[in-house]
Every structure is written in C-alpha cells, then in structure tokens.
Design a protein around this motif. Sequence first.
Motif, PDB file in Angstrom:
ATOM      1  N   LEU A 213      13.462  45.030   1.823  1.00  0.00           N
ATOM      2  CA  LEU A 213      12.935  43.743   2.280  1.00  0.00           C
ATOM      3  C   LEU A 213      14.031  42.811   2.792  1.00  0.00           C
TER       4      LEU A 213
ATOM      5  N   LYS B 215       9.301  38.715   5.883  1.00  0.00           N
ATOM      6  CA  LYS B 215       9.565  38.326   7.270  1.00  0.00           C
ATOM      7  C   LYS B 215       9.350  36.828   7.466  1.00  0.00           C
ATOM      8  N   ARG B 216       8.396  36.295   6.722  1.00  0.00           N
ATOM      9  CA  ARG B 216       8.101  34.860   6.800  1.00  0.00           C
ATOM     10  C   ARG B 216       9.192  34.023   6.133  1.00  0.00           C
TER      11      ARG B 216
ATOM     12  N   HIS C  93       6.356  43.250   3.330  1.00  0.00           N
ATOM     13  CA  HIS C  93       7.229  43.087   4.492  1.00  0.00           C
ATOM     14  C   HIS C  93       6.857  41.826   5.281  1.00  0.00           C
ATOM     15  N   GLU C  94       5.550  41.539   5.391  1.00  0.00           N
ATOM     16  CA  GLU C  94       5.097  40.354   6.122  1.00  0.00           C
ATOM     17  C   GLU C  94       5.559  39.078   5.420  1.00  0.00           C
TER      18      GLU C  94
ATOM     19  N   ARG D 126      12.585  35.054   5.450  1.00  0.00           N
ATOM     20  CA  ARG D 126      13.987  35.265   5.868  1.00  0.00           C
ATOM     21  C   ARG D 126      14.510  34.213   6.839  1.00  0.00           C
TER      22      ARG D 126
END
Length: 438
Positions: A136, A105-106, A101-102, A108
């Motif tokens: 995701l 997130k970076r 997820h991290e 997107r």
Amino acid sequence: MISRIAIIGRPNVGKSTLLNRLAKRRISIVHDKPGVTRDRVTVEVEIGDRVVEVIDTGGLGITDEAELDQDIHHQIDTAIASADLVLMIVDAKDGLQALDHEVAKRLRPLKKPTLLVVNKCEADRDEDMVSEFWALGLEEPIPISAAHGMGVVELLERCVDLLPLGGKHSERPALRIAIVGRRNAGKSTFVNALIGEDRVIVSDVAGTTRDAIDIRFEKDGIPFVVIDTAGLLRNSKLKGSVEFYSQNRALHSIGRSDVVVLVIDSMHGTSQLDMRIAREVVDRYKPCVIAVNKWDLAKDKTTTEEYEEYLTRNLPSLSYAPVLFMTAQKAKNVTRCISLVQSMAKQANKRVSTGVLNRAVDEIRNGPRPRVKHGREPKIYYATQVAVMPPTIALFVNQPSYFTPQLKRMIENRFRDLLEVPEVPVKILYREKGKKDE
C-alpha cells in the motif's frame, strides 16, 4: 489546541472496535453489518498526560442503504482534513483488498502523518500475513487486535511520537447537553444550527443518526459537549440489533448529560414516545428544555401560550421545564437554547444553607397539605442539602411511608419555588429521624 486522530478504512475492518478500545467504553456501535457508522463519532482519549480527540468514520466505499453515500464521504473528508494524524485500518483476516488500495491512494497525496494499522491479528499466523500490506506504500504496517487489545499500547506510543505538542486537560469542564426525541423531529438539524457547521448528517430518511455523537464546541469561550442521539422508536418497531443499540445509546445519553433538550415536532405534537422520554428524564432527575421545532409551520395555527398549555397537559411530569420555540432549519431562536441550558445548570448546581432550607421547611410544614387518612400524619422535622446536580435534600421525617406520592409532588414543587430553582428537578430523600440512611 487538542490534537486529532482520524480512523479511516473500508467497511468492517474494525474502526469502531478500535475507537471503543481507546475510549475504554462502548462509544460506536459495532456490528457485522457493513456501513453501520455514518457520522463522525468523536471521543476524547487520555494518552499519558495528554488528551487527544479520536474520530471514528464511516467505511470508505460503502453503498449506503439509505443512499447517504455522498454525506458519509463528506464526513470522512472533513475528519481527514481536521486530523493531525490518520490511522488507516486494514483487516489481516481478509488480506489485502482492492478497496484498501483505493483508500491508500486517497491518503498518499495528502502528505499527512499516516499509520497503517493491520487489525484482527489475534494469532502469530495473522501477523505473518502483515507483510503483504507493504504494497500500500504507507510504510511499516502495525499489527494489532482491537477486540483483544493486543498491540494497542504500542500503537498509542507511535501516535504520540507523530502528534504535535499540546492537548492538556481543560481546567473548565464542559457542560454536557443531550439532544433527544422521536425520529425526524429535527435533532441533527438543531445540532448543526447550534454549533454553526454541518457536523452531523441530516436527511429526510428516518433513522439517519445511529450512534450517540459527542460534539465539543465553544460559545463565548465556554466549553460545551452536545450529544446528538438516534431518534427513538417503540420497542415493537425496532428492526434488528443496530436499532436496538441505537436506542440504548440514546437513553444512556440522558444519564451522562447535565441538561437534556427534548425536541418536539410542532406539527406532530407529543406521543407515547415523548412521554417515555419525559419519564426517563424525570427518573434520572435531569434538567430539561422542551424545544418545539418547526415553529414556522405551526405559528399561524396556534399561539405559544396555547402550545405550552398543551405540553403541560400531555407532559405533566415536565411542567416546570422551560419551553423553547424554534425553527432549526432556519436557525431561528436556536442560540437561546445555550442561555437556557446555562441558567438551568446554574440552578441545578445551587447550594443553600441549612438555615434557608429550614425556613422553607417551616413554610411547607405550616402550609396547605392533603388530608390525612387513618391518623397517619406525616411530620417534617428538618432538612439538609446533601448534593447538587440535581439539588438533593435529605428530609428528616417521622415515617417516610406516611408521605403519599401526591404529598411528595407538592413538597418538591414547594421546595423548587422556595429555593428559587423553578426550572430544575429537586431530589428529596425521605429519612426517618434517628435512623441511619436507608
């Protein structure tokens, strides 16, 4: 302009395995230990009639044992910024992880074409687990098995659809330069100074570089590939398989280069390891530049002439190799290496006529030579050039076994002078006249 694909993901999801699969050879070191890859590892891959540069990166979120986290993340950021397409790799067997997820997130907010690749789908039940990765928010997950090649062709087809046009084969092949030496001699600092950017991680921690890293760059429109390698250790000092594979990659880089640059730390001088590297270079008949680094620290204690004499005594097998005195950290005298490498490549590619060769043979035949024992007189009849890179001479003689190592060294040195290739090795094949090649 060649297109770039960056492979991104948390540690141990199979990024390096995918790079090796795409390259069809072992480029990145693959190991169960997290965080093996630190630098950007690049390779040019053919996809149909196109050439694409694929970039392997370190694992996002890894805590590096040598405290190089910041440097590794900088290399990842640079890879993402330079890429036309990002492949985010996740692990089907581990399932969706918080670190995935991290990473997503970076990626997107970048609004860069991204494919979500679910690796390690070796069985149908693994593909059933792919659906959870929709969470995701990176569109449809693509199941593959990098280790077994399943789904990789389909992945490449998707990549082609998203990449910009371009990336044809270069008509001019790049000159390949392998940078080798002991640990902490300044190889990576030299590479960064040579290409003019912080391309590889530099640290006082010994053993920072692990993979053999191919870096393409241009000087005055001329393409080069410089290969940064791991620093060599004595076999008895190797700790684990990662260091073993790093050493193997470094030695293999000598074989696939056109010219080798052996980096010596001026303050530490030569060692058994440097002699070992010199033997590898000589055995493979590679042109070599000896680059004496950190010269600013040594120049008040000795002269260049004295140091060259020292190198000749300690590395006699490379006595013909040119010596470059430099300070890589300050980029002093670094660019001169390019002109040296080009000169040596030109010498190594030199072809001469049979007439020129046989005039050289006459001079060698009529010149001084070691004494003959037991009436086994070596006789040279004629010669012909059979290859370049290195210049390779077929020397037709009465009996190859009559030519002692001392005599062979003398003949090679004479050919080097007479053919005007003073700084490169000459390979001589001794063939008995009237007999087929052995």
